[in-house]
Each structure stands twice: as structure tokens, then as C-alpha cells.
Motif scaffolding. Sequence first.
Motif, PDB file in Angstrom:
ATOM      1  N   ALA A 280       3.174   1.915 -24.140  1.00 39.11           N
ATOM      2  CA  ALA A 280       1.995   1.546 -24.933  1.00 39.11           C
ATOM      3  C   ALA A 280       1.493   0.164 -24.546  1.00 39.11           C
ATOM      4  O   ALA A 280       0.280  -0.071 -24.456  1.00 39.11           O
ATOM      5  CB  ALA A 280       2.334   1.589 -26.421  1.00 39.11           C
ATOM      6  N   ALA A 281       2.425  -0.762 -24.286  1.00 39.40           N
ATOM      7  CA  ALA A 281       2.033  -2.120 -23.890  1.00 39.40           C
ATOM      8  C   ALA A 281       1.324  -2.109 -22.541  1.00 39.40           C
ATOM      9  O   ALA A 281       0.348  -2.843 -22.338  1.00 39.40           O
ATOM     10  CB  ALA A 281       3.258  -3.019 -23.836  1.00 39.40           C
ATOM     11  N   GLU A 282       1.793  -1.262 -21.611  1.00 41.98           N
ATOM     12  CA  GLU A 282       1.121  -1.146 -20.309  1.00 41.98           C
ATOM     13  C   GLU A 282      -0.322  -0.679 -20.493  1.00 41.98           C
ATOM     14  O   GLU A 282      -1.263  -1.242 -19.908  1.00 41.98           O
ATOM     15  CB  GLU A 282       1.873  -0.162 -19.412  1.00 41.98           C
ATOM     16  CG  GLU A 282       3.176  -0.695 -18.849  1.00 41.98           C
ATOM     17  CD  GLU A 282       3.882   0.353 -18.005  1.00 41.98           C
ATOM     18  OE1 GLU A 282       3.236   1.377 -17.665  1.00 41.98           O
ATOM     19  OE2 GLU A 282       5.068   0.154 -17.687  1.00 41.98           O
ATOM     20  N   GLY A 283      -0.478   0.379 -21.292  1.00 45.20           N
ATOM     21  CA  GLY A 283      -1.828   0.894 -21.533  1.00 45.20           C
ATOM     22  C   GLY A 283      -2.709  -0.125 -22.229  1.00 45.20           C
ATOM     23  O   GLY A 283      -3.900  -0.253 -21.908  1.00 45.20           O
ATOM     24  N   TYR A 284      -2.129  -0.840 -23.169  1.00 45.45           N
ATOM     25  CA  TYR A 284      -2.877  -1.869 -23.905  1.00 45.45           C
ATOM     26  C   TYR A 284      -3.376  -2.959 -22.961  1.00 45.45           C
ATOM     27  O   TYR A 284      -4.557  -3.343 -23.002  1.00 45.45           O
ATOM     28  CB  TYR A 284      -1.963  -2.456 -24.973  1.00 45.45           C
ATOM     29  CG  TYR A 284      -2.608  -3.498 -25.862  1.00 45.45           C
ATOM     30  CD1 TYR A 284      -3.327  -3.119 -26.992  1.00 45.45           C
ATOM     31  CD2 TYR A 284      -2.482  -4.857 -25.587  1.00 45.45           C
ATOM     32  CE1 TYR A 284      -3.907  -4.060 -27.822  1.00 45.45           C
ATOM     33  CE2 TYR A 284      -3.062  -5.807 -26.410  1.00 45.45           C
ATOM     34  CZ  TYR A 284      -3.767  -5.403 -27.522  1.00 45.45           C
ATOM     35  OH  TYR A 284      -4.337  -6.346 -28.338  1.00 45.45           O
ATOM     36  N   GLN A 285      -2.482  -3.455 -22.098  1.00 47.97           N
ATOM     37  CA  GLN A 285      -2.868  -4.515 -21.163  1.00 47.97           C
ATOM     38  C   GLN A 285      -3.891  -4.021 -20.144  1.00 47.97           C
ATOM     39  O   GLN A 285      -4.810  -4.750 -19.766  1.00 47.97           O
ATOM     40  CB  GLN A 285      -1.630  -5.065 -20.439  1.00 47.97           C
ATOM     41  CG  GLN A 285      -0.638  -5.766 -21.348  1.00 47.97           C
ATOM     42  CD  GLN A 285      -1.258  -6.939 -22.082  1.00 47.97           C
ATOM     43  OE1 GLN A 285      -2.228  -7.549 -21.625  1.00 47.97           O
ATOM     44  NE2 GLN A 285      -0.704  -7.269 -23.251  1.00 47.97           N
ATOM     45  N   GLU A 286      -3.733  -2.774 -19.704  1.00 47.16           N
ATOM     46  CA  GLU A 286      -4.722  -2.198 -18.774  1.00 47.16           C
ATOM     47  C   GLU A 286      -6.110  -2.177 -19.415  1.00 47.16           C
ATOM     48  O   GLU A 286      -7.105  -2.550 -18.779  1.00 47.16           O
ATOM     49  CB  GLU A 286      -4.314  -0.770 -18.399  1.00 47.16           C
ATOM     50  CG  GLU A 286      -3.134  -0.681 -17.440  1.00 47.16           C
ATOM     51  CD  GLU A 286      -2.674   0.762 -17.280  1.00 47.16           C
ATOM     52  OE1 GLU A 286      -3.357   1.669 -17.806  1.00 47.16           O
ATOM     53  OE2 GLU A 286      -1.625   0.972 -16.647  1.00 47.16           O
ATOM     54  N   ALA A 287      -6.153  -1.718 -20.681  1.00 47.33           N
ATOM     55  CA  ALA A 287      -7.444  -1.635 -21.366  1.00 47.33           C
ATOM     56  C   ALA A 287      -8.042  -3.011 -21.594  1.00 47.33           C
ATOM     57  O   ALA A 287      -9.257  -3.214 -21.437  1.00 47.33           O
ATOM     58  CB  ALA A 287      -7.274  -0.907 -22.706  1.00 47.33           C
ATOM     59  N   ARG A 288      -7.183  -3.970 -21.976  1.00 49.20           N
ATOM     60  CA  ARG A 288      -7.682  -5.330 -22.187  1.00 49.20           C
ATOM     61  C   ARG A 288      -8.221  -5.918 -20.896  1.00 49.20           C
ATOM     62  O   ARG A 288      -9.275  -6.579 -20.886  1.00 49.20           O
ATOM     63  CB  ARG A 288      -6.561  -6.211 -22.746  1.00 49.20           C
ATOM     64  CG  ARG A 288      -6.158  -5.927 -24.179  1.00 49.20           C
ATOM     65  CD  ARG A 288      -7.212  -6.387 -25.164  1.00 49.20           C
ATOM     66  NE  ARG A 288      -7.401  -7.825 -25.105  1.00 49.20           N
ATOM     67  CZ  ARG A 288      -6.689  -8.702 -25.795  1.00 49.20           C
ATOM     68  NH1 ARG A 288      -5.743  -8.284 -26.638  1.00 49.20           N
ATOM     69  NH2 ARG A 288      -6.922  -9.992 -25.701  1.00 49.20           N
ATOM     70  N   ALA A 289      -7.478  -5.707 -19.794  1.00 52.51           N
ATOM     71  CA  ALA A 289      -7.925  -6.238 -18.499  1.00 52.51           C
ATOM     72  C   ALA A 289      -9.229  -5.577 -18.069  1.00 52.51           C
ATOM     73  O   ALA A 289     -10.143  -6.239 -17.564  1.00 52.51           O
ATOM     74  CB  ALA A 289      -6.842  -6.014 -17.439  1.00 52.51           C
ATOM     75  N   HIS A 290      -9.315  -4.261 -18.293  1.00 55.83           N
ATOM     76  CA  HIS A 290     -10.554  -3.550 -17.928  1.00 55.83           C
ATOM     77  C   HIS A 290     -11.723  -4.048 -18.764  1.00 55.83           C
ATOM     78  O   HIS A 290     -12.821  -4.281 -18.247  1.00 55.83           O
ATOM     79  CB  HIS A 290     -10.369  -2.051 -18.121  1.00 55.83           C
ATOM     80  CG  HIS A 290     -11.605  -1.256 -17.833  1.00 55.83           C
ATOM     81  ND1 HIS A 290     -12.012  -0.968 -16.547  1.00 55.83           N
ATOM     82  CD2 HIS A 290     -12.541  -0.711 -18.669  1.00 55.83           C
ATOM     83  CE1 HIS A 290     -13.143  -0.272 -16.594  1.00 55.83           C
ATOM     84  NE2 HIS A 290     -13.486  -0.106 -17.860  1.00 55.83           N
ATOM     85  N   ALA A 291     -11.469  -4.225 -20.077  1.00 54.57           N
ATOM     86  CA  ALA A 291     -12.540  -4.710 -20.965  1.00 54.57           C
ATOM     87  C   ALA A 291     -12.983  -6.106 -20.571  1.00 54.57           C
ATOM     88  O   ALA A 291     -14.182  -6.417 -20.550  1.00 54.57           O
ATOM     89  CB  ALA A 291     -12.058  -4.691 -22.416  1.00 54.57           C
ATOM     90  N   ALA A 292     -11.994  -6.966 -20.242  1.00 53.14           N
ATOM     91  CA  ALA A 292     -12.334  -8.337 -19.831  1.00 53.14           C
ATOM     92  C   ALA A 292     -13.115  -8.317 -18.524  1.00 53.14           C
ATOM     93  O   ALA A 292     -14.097  -9.053 -18.351  1.00 53.14           O
ATOM     94  CB  ALA A 292     -11.067  -9.171 -19.686  1.00 53.14           C
ATOM     95  N   GLY A 293     -12.690  -7.454 -17.583  1.00 49.77           N
ATOM     96  CA  GLY A 293     -13.399  -7.357 -16.312  1.00 49.77           C
ATOM     97  C   GLY A 293     -14.809  -6.830 -16.486  1.00 49.77           C
ATOM     98  O   GLY A 293     -15.751  -7.328 -15.866  1.00 49.77           O
ATOM     99  N   GLU A 294     -14.954  -5.814 -17.349  1.00 44.26           N
ATOM    100  CA  GLU A 294     -16.279  -5.253 -17.609  1.00 44.26           C
ATOM    101  C   GLU A 294     -17.171  -6.292 -18.286  1.00 44.26           C
ATOM    102  O   GLU A 294     -18.357  -6.416 -17.958  1.00 44.26           O
ATOM    103  CB  GLU A 294     -16.158  -4.008 -18.478  1.00 44.26           C
ATOM    104  CG  GLU A 294     -17.482  -3.348 -18.809  1.00 44.26           C
ATOM    105  CD  GLU A 294     -18.256  -2.914 -17.579  1.00 44.26           C
ATOM    106  OE1 GLU A 294     -19.501  -2.914 -17.642  1.00 44.26           O
ATOM    107  OE2 GLU A 294     -17.624  -2.582 -16.548  1.00 44.26           O
ATOM    108  N   MET A 295     -16.609  -7.043 -19.225  1.00 39.35           N
ATOM    109  CA  MET A 295     -17.394  -8.073 -19.912  1.00 39.35           C
ATOM    110  C   MET A 295     -17.830  -9.149 -18.919  1.00 39.35           C
ATOM    111  O   MET A 295     -18.970  -9.627 -18.962  1.00 39.35           O
ATOM    112  CB  MET A 295     -16.568  -8.689 -21.032  1.00 39.35           C
ATOM    113  CG  MET A 295     -17.365  -9.595 -21.957  1.00 39.35           C
ATOM    114  SD  MET A 295     -18.665  -8.713 -22.861  1.00 39.35           S
ATOM    115  CE  MET A 295     -17.685  -7.759 -24.020  1.00 39.35           C
ATOM    116  N   GLU A 296     -16.915  -9.493 -18.001  1.00 36.76           N
ATOM    117  CA  GLU A 296     -17.250 -10.506 -16.998  1.00 36.76           C
ATOM    118  C   GLU A 296     -18.353  -9.993 -16.075  1.00 36.76           C
ATOM    119  O   GLU A 296     -19.258 -10.733 -15.688  1.00 36.76           O
ATOM    120  CB  GLU A 296     -16.003 -10.873 -16.191  1.00 36.76           C
ATOM    121  CG  GLU A 296     -16.198 -12.012 -15.207  1.00 36.76           C
ATOM    122  CD  GLU A 296     -16.661 -13.288 -15.879  1.00 36.76           C
ATOM    123  OE1 GLU A 296     -17.464 -14.022 -15.253  1.00 36.76           O
ATOM    124  OE2 GLU A 296     -16.254 -13.562 -17.026  1.00 36.76           O
TER     125      GLU A 296
END
Length: 392
Positions: A142-158
Amino acid sequence: MAIRSDIRVPSDVVKTLRQGIDTVSCEVIEEIQARIPEYARPSDETYIKIIRMAVEQAIEGFLDHIENPEAPWEAEPFRMIGRGEAHEGRNLEPLQTAMRLGARVGWRRLTELAAPLGLTPQSLYDMGEAIFVYLDQLADAAAEGYQEARAHAAGEMERRRRRLLDLLLSPAASLDAVSDLAKAAGWRLPKTVAAVALEEQNGYRPPVLHQDVLQGLDRPVPCLLVPDPAGPGQAQLLEHALRGWQASVGPAVPLAAAASSLRWATEALGLARRGVLDHGRRLLRCAEHMATLIVFKDEELVSALAATRLAPLSHLRPTQQDRLAETLLAWLRYGRGAGEVAARLHVHPQTVRYRLRQLEELYGEQLHDPDIRFELEIVLRARQAVAVSETA
């Protein structure tokens, strides 16, 4: 950590446990919704269905593990759960609490069934250990998926912020397009902005800036866009963040004129590179050098004006031209008193009087014409700035 390969539960025991999945799932869901407010959505049938599916997958996965510890397990469903938590805007604490509650309910159910199933104390201990190992595996996935989503969201926002910066710096950006993209990028539309042009560097560390500052460090001219630059403490924060950088801050302008602010900042940085603008170690601010920027906007035109207005000095030796030009500029800037001019130039007043008589002879009535005096100050300031840059 994996479940020990020597923990094997007889198939008939696992079969009996599988028959109770519905009952255990309901108990787990009730515990979760009673104790974790984030998951308490009694009227949301879709959400309850998702929670039930997740709980049942977790229980079935555990039973598969204890029946055959060597078989590979599918972590993706639990990575998806972690990604879902990120999309919901939560941290992992509610999920981890839910997992612990599920493990507690499962352990309670096992202890209730231990005697009917004929489980020995050692078997019960081994299965308890397996529950906690499995719990760690679920948490890691779950932590892996959470970090992946956060990184993707941060990248998309950037990426959205970079597109927003490109749009703001384009000459024909529509207000509607800017507003829509700003909303998608989580950027509040300010009343004014100031662009910052940065000197490109190799191996530089990106400046640490407030999240509202749009960054374009990978643009042909590295730049920033600062919202509401005249706000409380903004100047000091920017000065501190860009310490060690060669940078120029354009004037504050309405949002629609962001490209103009960057153009002026870039021109000021170019003049600083030549030594025309001297700002020491401080951040170069266009607002403090507007007259120089205007003068150097068209250097050919200024040169043509200089050729006309400085023609009376052209027949003199270069050193004489320099002394008289310096005296004339000080006279124009600081008043017509020889004492004031002498103090500014650090020479004797009598020397200034002698030079002023020479200038009167050379220029005559022109020095009494306010328009000519204005043009003289323009070309003399430009001449002085170029001279300083050449000796720097």
C-alpha cells in the motif's frame, strides 16, 4: 519479510476458514467504520462495496498464503488501495489503522475456532505470526502505491505549472485559458506578477522558493514568475532564495503583462553582464534602473543623439573630452553651483569653474535650452555607463 515456508495449514482447515470470509469481512468492516471516521460513509453504497472488496481480497490472500507459503502473491491490489488513499487526499495512517483492526478481528476469529478446528497452541502461534508478517506485506504494498500516486500527482502538477508558465509568457494568452489552467495547477491568480531572469549555470542547485512561485529553470532563458511581488516580506524572501545567483527581477505588472516583465528582466541581466548595470552582490531590480533600461533600449539611436549633442567636444583630446563630459554631467545632475559639482567630483571648485567656462564657450546658448540639457544628460549617462563597463 515473507511468511515462513514451514507454516503450512491443512487444506480442510483453510476450507473451513474460507467459509467464514463473509462473516469475518462484515465484522472487520463494522470495526473499521466504527473506529475510523474517514471510512464511515454509511449512505455511500459504492464506497462500502469497495471496502468490502478490499477486505475480502486481504482475507483470501492471507488464506492463500498460509495454505501455500511458497506461492507468489499478487501485491497490485494493495498498491491500488494505497493509490486510492493518495487520490482521496489522506495520509496512510487511517489505512494502517484499518489493517491493524482487520488483523485483530482475524486473530480473534482464529482463537475462537482453534478448538473446533483442532489447532494446537504451536499452530495457533504460527498462524498469529503469519498474520503480522502478512500485515507488513500489505502495508509495504500500500505504501508503494501511495508513493507512486503522490509522485505522479506531484509530477502532473509540476507539468501543469510549466504549461501555465508557458501560457502566461506567451504574447496572446487568453484570460479564460489562463484561468482554467491555473485552477488545474492549483495556482491562485494574483493581481500582479514579476518575472525573474536567471543567469544559466552548470551544476546549480535550484533555489528553494515558495510553492506559489512558478519555475521555468529548463527554459531557454531560465526564469521564475513571482505572484504579488510587493506583498509583505516577498522582497526579502526572494533575495534570500536567490543568494549566489545572477538574477534580475522585472517590474511588477498585471498578470497579462508577465511576458513584458520577463523581457525587461532579461534586458537588465544582459546589461549587468556587460557591466553597464552594477548591483554588487544584490539581486538586480529593474525598478531601480528604469532610466538606464530606457536609454539602452535603442543604443543606435542613443549613439546618433550622442554624435549630435557631443559634437562640440569632438575636436578635443580624449582625456579632455572625458573631463569635460564628467563635469557637464555633474553640473546637469547636481545643479549649477561650482561648489556642489566640485564636491561630487572631488576636485577644487576653481577647476570646476575653469571647465564650466570651457563648456560655455563650446556650447554657448545650447546650455540654456532645457530640451538640449535633457538630451545631453541622456547621452552623458549612457557614455558614463559604457565607460564604467569597459573598465570593470
